[in-house]
Design an enzyme around this catalytic site. Sequence first.
Site, PDB file in Angstrom:
ATOM      1  N   ASP A  38      50.773   4.237  42.897  1.00  0.00           N
ATOM      2  CA  ASP A  38      49.783   4.705  43.855  1.00  0.00           C
ATOM      3  C   ASP A  38      48.876   3.591  44.328  1.00  0.00           C
ATOM      4  O   ASP A  38      48.600   2.645  43.600  1.00  0.00           O
ATOM      5  CB  ASP A  38      48.933   5.817  43.232  1.00  0.00           C
ATOM      6  CG  ASP A  38      49.742   7.089  43.050  1.00  0.00           C
ATOM      7  OD1 ASP A  38      50.365   7.526  44.028  1.00  0.00           O
ATOM      8  OD2 ASP A  38      49.771   7.620  41.926  1.00  0.00           O
ATOM      9  N   GLU A  52      52.416  18.950  46.795  1.00  0.00           N
ATOM     10  CA  GLU A  52      52.707  18.022  45.697  1.00  0.00           C
ATOM     11  C   GLU A  52      51.395  17.789  44.968  1.00  0.00           C
ATOM     12  O   GLU A  52      50.468  17.180  45.489  1.00  0.00           O
ATOM     13  CB  GLU A  52      53.247  16.700  46.278  1.00  0.00           C
ATOM     14  CG  GLU A  52      53.604  15.678  45.242  1.00  0.00           C
ATOM     15  CD  GLU A  52      54.055  14.358  45.901  1.00  0.00           C
ATOM     16  OE1 GLU A  52      54.623  14.397  47.018  1.00  0.00           O
ATOM     17  OE2 GLU A  52      53.822  13.306  45.296  1.00  0.00           O
TER      18      GLU A  52
END
Lengths: 257, 398
Positions: free
Chosen positions: A57, A46
């Site tokens: 994130d 990924e």
Amino acid sequence: MSRIKELFQRKQQQVLNVYCTAGFPELNSTLTVMQALQNSGADLIELGMPYSDPLADGPVIQASSTQALANGMTIAALFQQLESFRDTVKVPVLLMGYMNPILQYGFEKFCEAAARVGVDGLILPDLPAYEFETEYGAIVRKYGLDFIFLVTPETSEERVRKLDSLSSGFLYAVSSSSTTGGDKDFTAVENYLHRLQQMKLQNPVLVGFGIKDKSTFASAGKYANGAIIGTAYIKALEESAGDVSGATKQFLGAILG
Amino acid sequence: MTATYQQPDAQGYYGSFGGAYIPEMLHRNVEELRSRYLEIMEEASFQKEFQQLLRDYVGRPTPLFLAERLSKAYNTNIYLKREDLNHTGAHKINNAIGQVLLAQRLGKKRIIAETGAGQHGVATATVCALKGIECIVYMGVKDIERQAPNVARMKMLGASVRPANSGSQTLKDATNEAIRDWINNPSDTHYVIGSVVGPHPYPDMVARFQSVISAETRSQLKAATGSELPGYMIACVGGGSNAAGAFYHFLDEPKVKLVAVEAAGLGVSSGMSAATTQLGTPGVLHGSKSLVMQTADGQVVEPHSISAGLDYPGIGPLHAHLFKSGRGIFLSATDQQALDAAFNLCKLEGIIPALESSHALAALNELKLKADDVAVICLSGRGDKDLATYMKAMEQKG
């Protein structure tokens, strides 16, 4: 058949997807990192496209994005780096990123370029289901890309089924409602993974967020087809002192060994 | 539900702007809010408590003041909507009260907020103190240094101020950190966004809480002039909450010209500006599609304005739609023009305005109002917080 489907036909258990940030630790280490991941046993990669405001994130991955942007990484530069990556990288590759840079690049142009260089699918956490269904999904499909939605312990069964039906490739089960790199008790999420398993979804399920070592990887494997590791690997790269291949081999060795 | 200027469509779009571009981890919280905010806001008990606090705690209605000497200077009729007289010194408290009351009815025990200059943080900390609820305010490290008095106020009011270290360490990063906190605390926390930005339903909800500004203006103007409708409604725009409130009840009144004044910083083309409609392109920031100041590669850039409250690289989707559709007149004022307008108001009316509101005042120089025009300017806040900047400007003038 897509590379991702092919992978899950071949392997239903302990599938390991590893996240890395494009242009990190160095602008030109993208390909080196991907090759190292493949050679050290990652089943899927990924590849994160850095963004100035990455909401989903945690601090470790955001810091790697900030570094990658400072290194000069852009979507255009990434596609140049990926121009002939399929000569050496055979495992499925997903691009993960946020809508804003992609909208600037042009959504269709982005999908076209991703498909052309050999990318297999997309994870865009801030592209919601409604917009996917009404506007963007058709473009993703037109270029034959898989699209992976996220589900969380708070996602209702009805919504899990809907997101499963919109996804292709696999479903990304966030193991706790947390930004990446969160440190929650892993046993607390096993019930949720068990519930997903009981639902007999059409897509394989990979568990992301909170997977960092051999034992959390093994726990995820009990209820899902595998797991995604991000933050822990970025930390390992940070500490790699330039030896990307060595650090990757050591990191994945400890998880898969 | 069809969209009007006032009302977004069912998905939260004003024209092509809005929506809810959020990661799945936020879906339950945002969906809970979306499915319940209107119903809660319409409850009699909610309205009773909200209106009572606006009256007895905030000091509403705020006056609509005919600024005679300012009017004379521009040879027209200028009214000031005195949001600067609210408790805590700005319009921000209208929304903070509304959202905290709403959060209580959703059963939330913990309030988080982002703040740039600190006005929204102070307003939220104030209401949380009033209600005895835990309050955490995220603030960029750079803003914590620049806005020490407001940091002290929030602490006095019992809030914890958490520094946002990531990215450019300012308002947009504080917003990112608040959103992350919400992701990590999915059940007991409500996020009080301070402007008409963020995923649907925030832009609509915040506009509704601020709409008291234009509701009062209509009836006060009727009493003063015989007409509810001004020729011009003028407000500054960063994210755009005071403008949304000032415009709200005039949005679907085509006779009223809506003037939004952005911060040009050192000049729109100087590279040091916050004039989002002039410099931005369509993009997604903080959960909604709007105009965003960004690089060609889609990285969000750090804006500049002398006024911390206008120093934001985006703009609420309602305003992006008013800009694109032509319903709004979008002007900008530079740092210097805002300073000049602030000193002018002090001299003519004995009111020290916030630097944000001074941008709205500066628009008077561009609008060429006629002797029989009636203009209302939303004086969104008072200038106490900006004294350091004003003192520096006075030193430079000598």
